[in-house]
Design a protein around this motif. Structure first.
Motif, PDB file in Angstrom:
ATOM      1  N   GLN A  54      21.349  96.204 -23.824  1.00 27.75           N
ATOM      2  CA  GLN A  54      21.477  97.225 -24.860  1.00 27.75           C
ATOM      3  C   GLN A  54      22.605  96.892 -25.834  1.00 27.75           C
ATOM      4  O   GLN A  54      23.251  97.784 -26.363  1.00 27.75           O
ATOM      5  N   ALA A 114      23.336 102.107 -33.182  1.00 30.75           N
ATOM      6  CA  ALA A 114      23.727 103.295 -32.415  1.00 30.75           C
ATOM      7  C   ALA A 114      22.574 104.290 -32.335  1.00 30.75           C
ATOM      8  O   ALA A 114      22.394 104.966 -31.321  1.00 30.75           O
ATOM      9  N   GLY A 149      20.827 103.610 -29.373  1.00 29.89           N
ATOM     10  CA  GLY A 149      21.620 103.517 -28.154  1.00 29.89           C
ATOM     11  C   GLY A 149      22.199 102.136 -27.901  1.00 29.89           C
ATOM     12  O   GLY A 149      22.595 101.807 -26.788  1.00 29.89           O
ATOM     13  N   LEU A 150      22.237 101.315 -28.929  1.00 33.56           N
ATOM     14  CA  LEU A 150      22.760  99.957 -28.783  1.00 33.56           C
ATOM     15  C   LEU A 150      24.149  99.850 -29.389  1.00 33.56           C
ATOM     16  O   LEU A 150      24.492 100.603 -30.295  1.00 33.56           O
ATOM     17  N   VAL A 151      24.947  98.922 -28.904  1.00 33.72           N
ATOM     18  CA  VAL A 151      26.222  98.658 -29.559  1.00 33.72           C
ATOM     19  C   VAL A 151      26.293  97.194 -29.981  1.00 33.72           C
ATOM     20  O   VAL A 151      25.537  96.348 -29.502  1.00 33.72           O
TER      21      VAL A 151
END
Lengths: 352, 352
Positions: free
Chosen positions: A65, A92, A95-97
């Motif tokens: 992720q 974001a 849900g990713l960084v």
């Protein structure tokens, strides 16, 4: 949704305390726990599908992720912030960084940085240049979903997001012709970049549209020394503008390759006693606010869509990771428009 | 060094194929693998200490070798790049990478972002403000090693790295007094920030050192509208400088709160027919190259040490994570010097 399995569940299944579970699974050293107990804990954790945290979840899914963001010169350009922000906000939302690495243009460091990202099992990589140019995709990234950001590749199979330099140059010069200018100079630097070619092409298109024949003597090129520095560009812009503005039939307007060269043109105009925009209209490119709003009058320009490029690159990357079988095609080489930002440096050539 | 355990070792120990090991450990769904085999694989992996990749290694060590970088407004400031680069290079030297999140100053988004970082088991967090100000550490970070970057806290137990604003203001004004100026104006914006207090204090110290009594009528404050924008600062600087330069005994030099306000002072001087540095010396603060090198003559200023702040914050964070028992003390609230960057806007007040 199934209840999340916790450390207590593992402890109960293995018949040990939660502390013991933690010590075993985290491989804490120096604890006296028998081999038999350790194996019981691992077995219970495996059976229950215990996922202690994001790392473990990533391990299970083989997805972390995270998106790697590899850039060459993040520090030397104020564009970086908006590009990173665009990518970060789009990531974001899913849900990713972003895992950020900077290579400073060093091949060895780049290899090490990419290794570091792949080892962390990033879902994909954004490979960003800090000004629009042609790059070669590092071999290490061939097997990982990768999108070029503000960079093109000689290989069209590598997806990319870049600004539409031709449309941007056209929009800038169109702003001048819309105000009635016909004798329009262009000042550029000499290094051959996609931005230079594209903006020149846009200049020619906008002139052709109003029936003005392209006159190469109105294009002044000067070498920026050092290349891609503020001072170098300003100085080159100053020299090029002085040259055009001291010809017998000087142009009524200047289209400048970038805002920094435009700042140099301001200085040339001031020295020659020409007011902007009364005697001379000036338009830049990039929309570097620190330049555009520090000069007087504020500089009209065309915006490089850095935020949008970051966001679109993430969208492309997500599309790639979701359908890994789909071969990237020409549709994946995306051009984003550069909108006009009108401030106070363009007016009609009324006094001439 | 022990040979790294590979998937083949696990397969051999469990008496299955490597594909089966992969399916089991990655919990691939829809594979017909008996419960007994699954347990044998997990047991073998556990016994051998098999670490398939960086994620698994992080899980085992309970350390992810990543540092969270939480910032409020990365996109709106060109300082961000150098701060991130300083942190990123210091982190890379230790094999760590930065996980970057941006909160845009939104409390809800900040909470979610921090959760996301903690879930990924970051080793620690840099909590960065994009201009020097006082912040409150989010509760969610109380239990995680955290260093404030370009921000202070009311609680001195929270480690921080900030620029030494007093020394910077002193260095700027000292450059003016060294050139022989004694009647020195200061232009500032009105919002009460550590930078404003500190730079004013430095101004007073440098004046006192040459025996000049502080004269509040030489300090002109104007409100930047909108706050913390280029145009707002330039306009406020213009108004403040006009005010000081049209008094009966005008100052021979101006110390400007930042480079953007200095750009406004350039405009005021030009309108009043004052040349820089012949009639008026000007010094700024921040060293925003896009401003300093776009104006003519190039602006002398004082540098905010963004790269160094990023690097020092990582060093502090590593010290914290290595000795988690050590309570942070006053030594952890670090002030970094702001060096003078002399360009062409300061000269002796010879003509006066």
């Amino acid at each position: 949704m199934a209840r999340r399995i916790g450390i207590k569940d593992v402890a109960a299944a293995a018949g040990v305390s939660t502390a013991t579970v933690s010590h075993v699974l985290n491989r804490v050293e120096g604890k006296r726990i028998s081999e038999e107990t350790r194996q019981r804990v691992w077995k219970a954790a495996g059976e229950l599908g215990y996922a202690p945290n994001g790392l473990a979840r990533g391990l299970r899914m083989q997805r972390s992720q995270t998106i790697g963001f590899v850039s060459d010169e993040i520090a030397t350009t104020p564009h970086a912030g908006r590009m990173i922000l665009g990518a970060q906000e789009a990531a974001a939302a899913e849900g990713l960084v972003l895992l950020l690495v900077n290579t400073s243009g060093d091949a060895e460091l780049e290899r090490a940085s990419i290794d570091m990202l792949l080892q962390r099992r990033v879902d994909g990589v954004l490979y960003a240049a800090m000004y629009h140019r042609t790059v070669e995709l590092p071999d290490a990234l061939r097997a990982t979903p990768t999108v070029l950001l503000d960079a093109g590749s000689a290989d069209p199979a590598v997806p990319s997001v870049v600004p539409d330099e031709v449309q941007g140059g056209y929009a800038a010069v169109r702003e001048l012709t819309d105000h009635g200018h016909r004798r329009i100079g262009m000042i550029v630097q000499t290094v051959d970049l996609p931005a230079r070619q594209g903006r020149l092409e846009g200049y020619r298109r906008a002139l052709a549209e109003v029936g003005v024949v392209y006159d190469p003597s109105l294009v002044a090129a000067e070498t920026a020394v050092p290349f891609n520095t503020v001072g170098g560009d300003v100085e080159a812009g100053y020299r090029a503008a002085r040259r055009l503005l001291t010809t017998e039939r000087r142009p009524t307007a200047l289209f400048c390759f970038n805002d920094r060269m435009a700042a140099g043109a301001y200085r040339a105009a001031a020295e020659l006693g020409l007011t902007i925009p009364g005697d001379l209209s000036v338009i830049g490119f990039d929309n570097q606010e620190l330049v555009c709003e520090s000069v007087h009058p504020q500089l009209s320009t065309v915006q490089l869509p850095h935020y949008e490029m970051g966001a679109r690159a993430v969208a492309q990357l997500l599309a790639l990771t979701k359908s890994p079988g789909r071969p990237p095609g020409p549709g994946m080489n995306e051009l984003l428009p550069c909108p006009l930002v009108a401030r106070a440096s363009v007016a009609s050539p009324s006094r001439l």
